[in-house]
Design a protein around this motif. Sequence first.
Motif, PDB file in Angstrom:
ATOM      1  N   UNK C 122     -41.970  23.759 -27.191  1.00 53.02           N
ATOM      2  CA  UNK C 122     -42.967  24.250 -26.230  1.00 53.02           C
ATOM      3  C   UNK C 122     -42.457  24.292 -24.791  1.00 53.02           C
ATOM      4  N   UNK C 123     -41.796  23.242 -24.366  1.00 53.02           N
ATOM      5  CA  UNK C 123     -41.372  23.196 -22.956  1.00 53.02           C
ATOM      6  C   UNK C 123     -40.109  24.020 -22.742  1.00 53.02           C
ATOM      7  N   UNK C 124     -39.120  23.838 -23.617  1.00 54.52           N
ATOM      8  CA  UNK C 124     -37.893  24.647 -23.484  1.00 54.52           C
ATOM      9  C   UNK C 124     -38.109  26.027 -24.096  1.00 54.52           C
ATOM     10  N   UNK C 125     -38.830  26.072 -25.211  1.00 51.50           N
ATOM     11  CA  UNK C 125     -39.155  27.354 -25.818  1.00 51.50           C
ATOM     12  C   UNK C 125     -38.432  27.639 -27.130  1.00 51.50           C
ATOM     13  N   UNK C 126     -37.515  26.781 -27.552  1.00 48.29           N
ATOM     14  CA  UNK C 126     -36.791  26.997 -28.818  1.00 48.29           C
ATOM     15  C   UNK C 126     -36.637  25.660 -29.549  1.00 48.29           C
ATOM     16  N   UNK C 127     -37.147  25.611 -30.761  1.00 49.44           N
ATOM     17  CA  UNK C 127     -37.073  24.354 -31.495  1.00 49.44           C
ATOM     18  C   UNK C 127     -35.632  23.949 -31.793  1.00 49.44           C
ATOM     19  N   UNK C 128     -34.732  24.964 -31.868  1.00 47.67           N
ATOM     20  CA  UNK C 128     -33.359  24.609 -32.259  1.00 47.67           C
ATOM     21  C   UNK C 128     -32.600  23.807 -31.197  1.00 47.67           C
ATOM     22  N   UNK C 129     -33.197  23.628 -30.010  1.00 50.66           N
ATOM     23  CA  UNK C 129     -32.527  22.757 -29.024  1.00 50.66           C
ATOM     24  C   UNK C 129     -33.051  21.312 -29.072  1.00 50.66           C
ATOM     25  N   UNK C 130     -33.767  20.974 -30.163  1.00 53.60           N
ATOM     26  CA  UNK C 130     -34.271  19.598 -30.322  1.00 53.60           C
ATOM     27  C   UNK C 130     -33.145  18.573 -30.120  1.00 53.60           C
ATOM     28  N   UNK C 131     -31.996  18.880 -30.705  1.00 54.39           N
ATOM     29  CA  UNK C 131     -30.890  17.913 -30.617  1.00 54.39           C
ATOM     30  C   UNK C 131     -30.413  17.744 -29.173  1.00 54.39           C
ATOM     31  N   UNK C 132     -30.474  18.800 -28.397  1.00 55.19           N
ATOM     32  CA  UNK C 132     -29.991  18.703 -27.013  1.00 55.19           C
ATOM     33  C   UNK C 132     -31.018  17.969 -26.144  1.00 55.19           C
ATOM     34  N   UNK C 133     -32.300  18.233 -26.424  1.00 51.97           N
ATOM     35  CA  UNK C 133     -33.339  17.451 -25.736  1.00 51.97           C
ATOM     36  C   UNK C 133     -33.116  15.964 -26.008  1.00 51.97           C
ATOM     37  N   UNK C 134     -32.838  15.652 -27.273  1.00 52.61           N
ATOM     38  CA  UNK C 134     -32.599  14.248 -27.648  1.00 52.61           C
ATOM     39  C   UNK C 134     -31.409  13.679 -26.885  1.00 52.61           C
ATOM     40  N   UNK C 135     -30.371  14.491 -26.716  1.00 55.77           N
ATOM     41  CA  UNK C 135     -29.185  14.018 -25.984  1.00 55.77           C
ATOM     42  C   UNK C 135     -29.515  13.728 -24.522  1.00 55.77           C
ATOM     43  N   UNK C 136     -30.339  14.597 -23.925  1.00 53.90           N
ATOM     44  CA  UNK C 136     -30.753  14.362 -22.542  1.00 53.90           C
ATOM     45  C   UNK C 136     -31.502  13.050 -22.413  1.00 53.90           C
TER      46      UNK C 136
END
Lengths: 270, 385, 189
Positions: C122-136
């Motif tokens: 929702x915030x970034x707009x693409x579920x496939x960046x879940x792993x990168x959100x987690x890294x942040x």
Amino acid sequence: MSMDYFQYLRKERMPHIWCPGCGHGTIMKSILRALDKLKWAKDDVVVVSGIGCSSRTPGYLDFNTLHTTHGRALSFAQGVKVANPNLKVIVISGDGDAMAIGGNHFIHACRRNMDITLIVFNNNIYGMTGGQASPTTFTGSKGTTAPYGAIEQPFDVCNMAQASGATYVARALDIDAVAMDRVILSALQNKGFSVVDAWSQCTTYFGRQNKWGDASEMMDRYKEMTYNVRLAEKMSPEEKAGKYPVGMLFQASRPEWCEEYGKLIERVSK
Amino acid sequence: MSAEATEKKAPVIKFLAGNEACMEGALAAGCRFFAGYPISPSSEIAEKMSGRLPKLGGKFIQMEDEIASMGAIIGASLAGAKTMTATSGPGFSLMQENIGYAMMAEVPCVVVNVMRGGPSTGNPTGPSQSDVMQCRWGTHGDHPAIVLSPNSIREAFDTTVQCFNFAEQFRTCVVLAMDEIVAHMREKIVIPAKEDIKIVNRKKPDLKPGDPYKPYEADASLIPPMMNFGEGFRYHVTGLDHDATGFPSGAPDNQEILHRRLVDKVEMHKDELFLFENHRTEDAEVLVVAYGSTSRSAKRAVEEARAQGIKAGLFRPITLFPIPEKQIAQAAGHAKKVVVPEMNLGQYRLEVERILGPAVPVVGVHRVNGEPIAPSLILSAIVGG
Amino acid sequence: MSKRYEIRLAGLGGQGLVLAGVILAEAASIFENKNAVQSQSYGPESRGGASKSEVIISDEEIDYPKATHIDLLLCLTDAAAEKYLKDCPETALVIADSDLVPSAIPEKFRSVKAPITRLARETVGKEFVTNIVALGLIQELTGIVGLPALEKAVLDRVPKGTEDLNKRALEVGREAAHEYGAHILSAKG
């Protein structure tokens, strides 16, 4: 005009192991006549075989020769060809070698369409191991492992080759040396994977077990079992039923593997 | 990450998995032909090769099975290429007949076996070291065996180069036995500059055009020099017993000479083949003998034992076969106990027992559950009575 | 940093945890010159099966490449939490996706629950960046690698054209650390 066969033979390897009446030597001579016409340098020719009576042929021939494991000649041959596409690669195999243990390699070699010629010395039996039934043993024919007659349907080498993607497919009988010469020469000239189903009588095992008589009687029977494909149109379905066509059966133009890979190298190595 | 490491003059830093480092090592060693068939956990090697080889003018071919892959690398090697295939247990089993052919016909080639659990389909994605004896004795008949086993990413690179060098030098099929952990874990690796990598190429006979060539005539090294097909010296290659000319010969004397030479050519040069690591073995009263990823667990266990005041040490064979027997015996010189951890039920342990004899108790730590052997298990064996 | 820092990222195949581990390890080893080893265990499934990726970061040589004393556990499924919480010592920091891990994290652990997947979607707009959100999130909470190194490692690995998206994902993850993990950050000082 008679050619000097010995220029292509390893005289010191004679006598050969084949039985009197065997057709293998006749087919080998056809191969030599074709090669004599092509004038390929002997050092550029690689003859590869598997295991069996037919597969002893390379040992007698004065080229680069590779006698491999049972059924696997085509896999070795493809390695040779891919590594050095300038080499002329000929594979000599038997019906058991090519169609049973090597059957998977056979269909995939056809599919890849590398510029290799496979000549199947087809005598419908395992000769070297003592006359066991093979994948081309005719239904009802006997072998030492089919003492009551084979109940299975044989493979048609040519139909298999065509269905799998070979781009030159022919059948010839050892008795008809002119036709054999013609199809082997065409097979070698085809830029792609070529298959010749070369019929060769095994008098020692097939002939004796099936009471088909001596070599000349067996050759007569092969003639009765086959018809010239060029006469097929004039023949009725009844006349052709249960018989095998001989001659050039299929030819097609399709990209050759090594050429395609060469293009791929050019495309990606820029 | 598309830098062509093999073309680099300066070292290249990468973060690679063992399978990738193995591929880089193969390319650096001069491998220009790869034939393979997909199988976990080795498939990345074939995948990466299919992308990289054509860029270097090399050839990749996906065969119909592992039997054909092995046949193809032998054929391609005879035509002059440095060749490799990669597989795992089930595929390695299928390759065995042709591996024996390569040894018998003395065709240089490299087989990578990324070990997974077996027998049969076993555990396709879990680590194992249960093919160790298949690497040694997988094909039928007496035969030489050169088998290397790396424990790190850099070593996956180095041992692959070494496998090619040994294959070329000894004219035989060399096996790289990686376990799934080394194959799939990633570490930083500094790939050496091209000129810092030692490359061995097959020795050619000193012949002029028209000279007779006996492909299996060896000098005192017992290793016959080798011409490739297409180089102007036609010859015959067979898996049958043969004499120096390469043609079949069933003469008993000749068979004896051939088979002994095939084994002796490796045996007499084995000191050149031994790669190994001694870690704190000088005064080790408990010696751990471990290879592959298990040796990393063992090293940690040794350190923890030392911290407890136990004189523990690790001997790590990198060359599994031929077995560095003297070196193992030497490392065990002060040992009151030897521990052999393996992800199998004791295949190398039996060799260690044979080498050390009954004077030293040898304790196995064996796991076949698809999990790595944790350092704590090895430590218990070191500490335990 | 302690001598050896052990991270386990656990969830499902397809959540990008193997890649996340690779990026984290590259950030530490290539861009910060520490030692790092990444490994994983996997099953036959390409998508949907249990997935576990581990990273060991150390100033010293890393012998055993697998986690034995976990410092950080990331759980992106309830099954992962159930399976791996029991392997963790009490000193471990546990990060979980609050939507995907409904079970409570035992109080003995320091823990952070954040809607990681939802933030990506929702915030970034693409579920496939879940792993990168987690890294942040991990970066900001632990500082196990520096932000510049992590950002370089991310940009080195992600497909061309997705750089901005991934940078944004890192940012959203780091912001989430403050929104959902203030208690950890304040304890850290």
